[in-house]
Design an enzyme around this catalytic site. Structure first.
Site, mmCIF file in Angstrom:
data_model
loop_
_atom_site.group_PDB
_atom_site.id
_atom_site.type_symbol
_atom_site.label_atom_id
_atom_site.label_comp_id
_atom_site.label_asym_id
_atom_site.label_seq_id
_atom_site.Cartn_x
_atom_site.Cartn_y
_atom_site.Cartn_z
ATOM 1 N N HIS A 101 0.833 -1.196 0.000
ATOM 2 C CA HIS A 101 0.000 0.000 0.000
ATOM 3 C C HIS A 101 0.872 1.253 0.000
ATOM 4 C CE1 HIS A 101 -3.192 2.628 2.139
ATOM 5 N NE2 HIS A 101 -3.374 2.661 0.835
ATOM 6 N N ASP B 160 6.918 5.982 -21.535
ATOM 7 C CA ASP B 160 7.132 5.804 -22.970
ATOM 8 C C ASP B 160 8.594 5.460 -23.250
ATOM 9 O OD1 ASP B 160 8.568 8.270 -22.966
ATOM 10 O OD2 ASP B 160 6.786 9.392 -23.525
ATOM 11 N N HIS C 275 5.986 18.464 -15.793
ATOM 12 C CA HIS C 275 6.836 17.356 -16.228
ATOM 13 C C HIS C 275 8.174 17.350 -15.493
ATOM 14 C CE1 HIS C 275 8.101 14.113 -18.786
ATOM 15 N NE2 HIS C 275 9.133 14.805 -19.257
ATOM 16 N N TYR D 168 4.736 12.258 -23.880
ATOM 17 C CA TYR D 168 4.255 12.362 -22.496
ATOM 18 C C TYR D 168 3.377 11.185 -22.087
ATOM 19 C CZ TYR D 168 6.096 17.114 -22.512
ATOM 20 O OH TYR D 168 6.925 18.203 -22.591
ATOM 21 N N ALA D 169 3.598 10.026 -22.669
ATOM 22 C CA ALA D 169 2.861 8.824 -22.271
ATOM 23 C C ALA D 169 3.564 8.211 -21.061
ATOM 24 C CB ALA D 169 2.774 7.830 -23.430
ATOM 25 N N ASN D 170 3.411 8.906 -19.944
ATOM 26 C CA ASN D 170 4.052 8.513 -18.691
ATOM 27 C C ASN D 170 3.044 8.677 -17.564
ATOM 28 O OD1 ASN D 170 6.712 8.500 -20.060
ATOM 29 N ND2 ASN D 170 6.427 10.716 -20.067
#
Length: 141
Positions: free
Chosen positions: A20, A28, A98, A120-122
């Site tokens: 947890h 990316d 970012h 920005y595929a993070n």
């Protein structure tokens, strides 16, 4: 041999070890992964595996309570951003610059690199407990 779920040995082990509030990133192909970070590199070629396929596989095994995305994603990759918003309807969804996202990458438990080329595929994900309140609305795909 494992019959289903995440078959990649390193990723499967890391997912099984999440507790947890543990944090991890799916990124990316071009994300600047810190040298000291635990890297699970799934990238094979452009687009393989894609971010969404990787996310789907991971979410079949873990429950998350919070996600963090770079605020630039909404402007630079709006369709991708909307997909994430649609998927994470019931989780806390936080936007940060970012530059701050990159700093946070130094503190996560591990980073999964995909073959995704969408800018920005993070996403940073925060693991939830298996409490019922986190699981009841977690049928994401």
């Amino acid at each position: 041999m494992k019959k289903f779920g995440v078959l990649n040995k390193d990723l499967s082990g890391e997912l099984a070890g999440l507790g947890h509030m543990d944090e991890f990133i799916i990124c990316d192909a071009g994300f600047p992964i810190p040298k000291e970070a635990k890297r699970i590199d799934l990238a094979l070629t452009k687009g393989l595996p894609g971010f969404m396929d990787t996310l789907k596989a991971i979410l079949s095994e873990v429950v998350v309570e919070k996600v963090i995305v770079a605020e630039e994603t909404e402007k630079v990759s709006p369709e991708f951003f909307e997909q994430l918003r649609d998927i994470f309807k019931y989780q806390e969804f936080v936007l940060i610059p970012h530059s701050e996202f990159k700093n946070k990458s130094k503190e996560v438990k591990f980073i999964v690199r995909t073959g995704e080329f969408i800018p920005y595929a993070n996403m940073l994900l925060v693991a939830a407990s298996q409490a019922d309140e986190f699981k009841k609305n977690f049928d994401l795909f």
